[in-house]
Design a protein around this motif. Structure first.
Motif, PDB file in Angstrom:
ATOM      1  N   LEU A 276       0.853  -1.185  -0.154  1.00  0.00           N
ATOM      2  CA  LEU A 276      -0.136  -0.122   0.302  1.00  0.00           C
ATOM      3  C   LEU A 276       1.222   0.956  -0.217  1.00  0.00           C
ATOM      4  O   LEU A 276       0.624   2.511  -0.833  1.00  0.00           O
ATOM      5  CB  LEU A 276      -1.203  -0.125   1.157  1.00  0.00           C
ATOM      6  N   LEU A 277       1.995   1.313   1.026  1.00  0.00           N
ATOM      7  CA  LEU A 277       2.674   2.713   0.858  1.00  0.00           C
ATOM      8  C   LEU A 277       3.166   2.725  -1.275  1.00  0.00           C
ATOM      9  O   LEU A 277       3.240   3.597  -1.444  1.00  0.00           O
ATOM     10  CB  LEU A 277       4.214   1.881   1.979  1.00  0.00           C
ATOM     11  N   GLU A 278       4.139   1.757  -0.865  1.00  0.00           N
ATOM     12  CA  GLU A 278       4.189   1.709  -2.808  1.00  0.00           C
ATOM     13  C   GLU A 278       3.692   2.380  -3.667  1.00  0.00           C
ATOM     14  O   GLU A 278       3.795   2.493  -4.394  1.00  0.00           O
ATOM     15  CB  GLU A 278       4.987   0.341  -2.519  1.00  0.00           C
ATOM     16  N   GLU A 279       2.598   1.749  -3.856  1.00  0.00           N
ATOM     17  CA  GLU A 279       1.104   2.425  -4.116  1.00  0.00           C
ATOM     18  C   GLU A 279       0.841   3.647  -4.367  1.00  0.00           C
ATOM     19  O   GLU A 279       0.825   4.704  -5.182  1.00  0.00           O
ATOM     20  CB  GLU A 279      -0.279   1.062  -3.894  1.00  0.00           C
ATOM     21  N   ARG A 280       0.427   4.368  -2.530  1.00  0.00           N
ATOM     22  CA  ARG A 280       0.917   5.788  -2.748  1.00  0.00           C
ATOM     23  C   ARG A 280       2.087   6.277  -3.560  1.00  0.00           C
ATOM     24  O   ARG A 280       2.039   7.357  -3.718  1.00  0.00           O
ATOM     25  CB  ARG A 280       0.662   6.040  -1.338  1.00  0.00           C
TER      26      ARG A 280
ATOM     27  N   ASN B   9       4.152   5.780  -5.870  1.00  0.00           N
ATOM     28  CA  ASN B   9       3.260   5.455  -6.981  1.00  0.00           C
ATOM     29  C   ASN B   9       2.739   6.378  -7.773  1.00  0.00           C
ATOM     30  O   ASN B   9       2.603   6.954  -8.267  1.00  0.00           O
ATOM     31  CB  ASN B   9       2.831   3.978  -7.807  1.00  0.00           C
ATOM     32  N   ASN B  10       1.653   6.788  -6.701  1.00  0.00           N
ATOM     33  CA  ASN B  10       0.384   7.748  -7.839  1.00  0.00           C
ATOM     34  C   ASN B  10       1.374   9.247  -6.733  1.00  0.00           C
ATOM     35  O   ASN B  10       0.374   9.856  -7.688  1.00  0.00           O
ATOM     36  CB  ASN B  10      -0.716   7.487  -6.851  1.00  0.00           C
TER      37      ASN B  10
ATOM     38  N   ARG C 115      10.066   9.686   0.317  1.00  0.00           N
ATOM     39  CA  ARG C 115       9.043  10.012  -0.351  1.00  0.00           C
ATOM     40  C   ARG C 115       8.108  10.248  -0.599  1.00  0.00           C
ATOM     41  O   ARG C 115       7.456  11.709  -1.102  1.00  0.00           O
ATOM     42  CB  ARG C 115       9.213   8.988  -1.489  1.00  0.00           C
ATOM     43  N   LEU C 116       7.231   9.720  -0.089  1.00  0.00           N
ATOM     44  CA  LEU C 116       5.805   9.974   0.648  1.00  0.00           C
ATOM     45  C   LEU C 116       5.435  11.053   0.920  1.00  0.00           C
ATOM     46  O   LEU C 116       4.445  11.977   0.531  1.00  0.00           O
ATOM     47  CB  LEU C 116       5.187   8.893   1.726  1.00  0.00           C
ATOM     48  N   TYR C 117       6.233  11.628   2.256  1.00  0.00           N
ATOM     49  CA  TYR C 117       6.637  12.474   2.715  1.00  0.00           C
ATOM     50  C   TYR C 117       7.488  13.935   1.924  1.00  0.00           C
ATOM     51  O   TYR C 117       7.187  15.450   2.911  1.00  0.00           O
ATOM     52  CB  TYR C 117       7.302  12.568   4.113  1.00  0.00           C
ATOM     53  N   GLN C 118       7.328  13.945   0.776  1.00  0.00           N
ATOM     54  CA  GLN C 118       8.079  14.978  -0.243  1.00  0.00           C
ATOM     55  C   GLN C 118       9.811  15.533   0.562  1.00  0.00           C
ATOM     56  O   GLN C 118       9.469  15.995   0.137  1.00  0.00           O
ATOM     57  CB  GLN C 118       7.014  16.041  -0.117  1.00  0.00           C
ATOM     58  N   ALA C 119      10.421  14.247   1.042  1.00  0.00           N
ATOM     59  CA  ALA C 119      11.653  14.888   0.691  1.00  0.00           C
ATOM     60  C   ALA C 119      12.893  14.704  -0.656  1.00  0.00           C
ATOM     61  O   ALA C 119      11.846  14.089  -0.931  1.00  0.00           O
ATOM     62  CB  ALA C 119      12.794  14.037   2.719  1.00  0.00           C
ATOM     63  N   ASN C 120      13.350  15.468   0.356  1.00  0.00           N
ATOM     64  CA  ASN C 120      14.499  15.253  -1.128  1.00  0.00           C
ATOM     65  C   ASN C 120      15.483  14.370  -1.631  1.00  0.00           C
ATOM     66  O   ASN C 120      16.270  13.886  -2.213  1.00  0.00           O
ATOM     67  CB  ASN C 120      14.846  17.031  -1.597  1.00  0.00           C
ATOM     68  N   THR C 121      15.741  14.238   0.013  1.00  0.00           N
ATOM     69  CA  THR C 121      17.753  13.401   0.279  1.00  0.00           C
ATOM     70  C   THR C 121      16.440  12.610   1.433  1.00  0.00           C
ATOM     71  O   THR C 121      16.850  12.772   1.699  1.00  0.00           O
ATOM     72  CB  THR C 121      18.243  14.628   0.473  1.00  0.00           C
TER      73      THR C 121
END
Length: 263
Positions: free
Chosen positions: A27-31, A33-34, A133-139
């Motif tokens: 489910l995390l991967e799906e989120r 990927n979306n 990645r889900l929480y929009q970090a860059n690094t």
């Protein structure tokens, strides 16, 4: 003295298993990927071009010194960091030892902070890269002391596949061999993660063992502008500083004053 890093990593393994139960990897991967659009802000590029290279860190406490600011708001402090000249921002997302959470990353983006953000945690599982990645970090931060070379190599590849840059942290001469794994940035931590004692000489001692073309970052124990100037002369382009700012009444103003002394 107990090894603090071993304690933190042991707790982190338990914590990640709880996360996986709450939100299964599929489910995390799906989120992830979306998520629409990429992460276009490059921390390494910002550091290469910056005159100060300050990575201002948001953290509420540390294992060795306790709370700095229990009620600190990342919306306020993070925006102030941005307005006062930070090149990038580091966000501690560990809860038990540093008082942070993933909500801090959400709040930072809600505040429209456009700085590249480092997801600072103790990463031992690729699940955590998807969280970043889900929480929009860059690094993301990877710590050599927590990982074998093979584990580190795999995590770097996965991070890059997710569009994340990697700051790879080292503390000893032996760990500088990890630089051959080609992270985006190499960090030298001046804090011994076993004892939490800091010594800026660690950056001086290890600087020459890193590749000439890598973005070098000195981490922890930095409080004197003259030290930063000296480290720039040794090839460092990034300076991760948190405690020095977070212990001040106005962290953003403290950052501004520090940068002014670098001119």
């Amino acid at each position: 003295m107990a090894d603090i890093l071993e304690e933190i990593v042991a707790n982190k393994r338990k914590e990640v298993e709880v996360f996986k139960q709450e939100l299964p990897f599929a489910l995390l991967e799906e989120r992830v990927n979306n998520i629409k659009g990429g992460l276009s802000i490059s921390m390494s590029a910002n550091l290469r071009s910056s005159g100060s290279g300050i990575i201002a860190e948001f953290k509420r406490k540390s294992p060795s010194k306790g709370w700095f600011s229990k009620e600190a708001s990342i919306k306020v402090i993070g925006k102030s960091y941005e307005e006062n000249g930070a090149t990038a921002m580091s966000v501690l997302t560990d809860t038990k030892y540093f008082g942070g959470s993933h909500q801090d990353l959400t709040d930072a983006r809600m505040a429209d902070i456009k700085l590249p953000i480092l997801y600072k945690n103790f990463i031992i599982d690729e699940y955590q890269l998807y969280q970043a990645r889900l929480y929009q970090a860059n690094t993301v931060l990877l710590i050599a002391a927590c990982l074998s070379k093979d584990e580190c190599r795999q995590l770097i590849a996965k991070a890059h596949g997710l569009g994340l840059e990697v700051l790879l942290e080292m503390h000893t001469e032996a760990e500088t061999e990890y630089a051959a794994l080609e992270p985006d940035m190499c960090g030298i931590n001046n804090r011994n993660l076993g004892t939490f004692v800091t010594d800026v000489n660690n950056s001086i001692r290890l600087a020459g063992l890193l590749p000439d073309n890598i973005v070098k970052v000195s981490e922890s124990g930095l409080s004197n502008p003259e030290t930063v100037k000296m480290l720039r002369g040794l090839g460092f382009r990034g300076f991760l500083m948190g405690e020095h700012f977070m212990t001040q009444p106005d962290p953003g103003a403290a950052l501004s004053q520090f940068i002014a002394k670098l001119q």
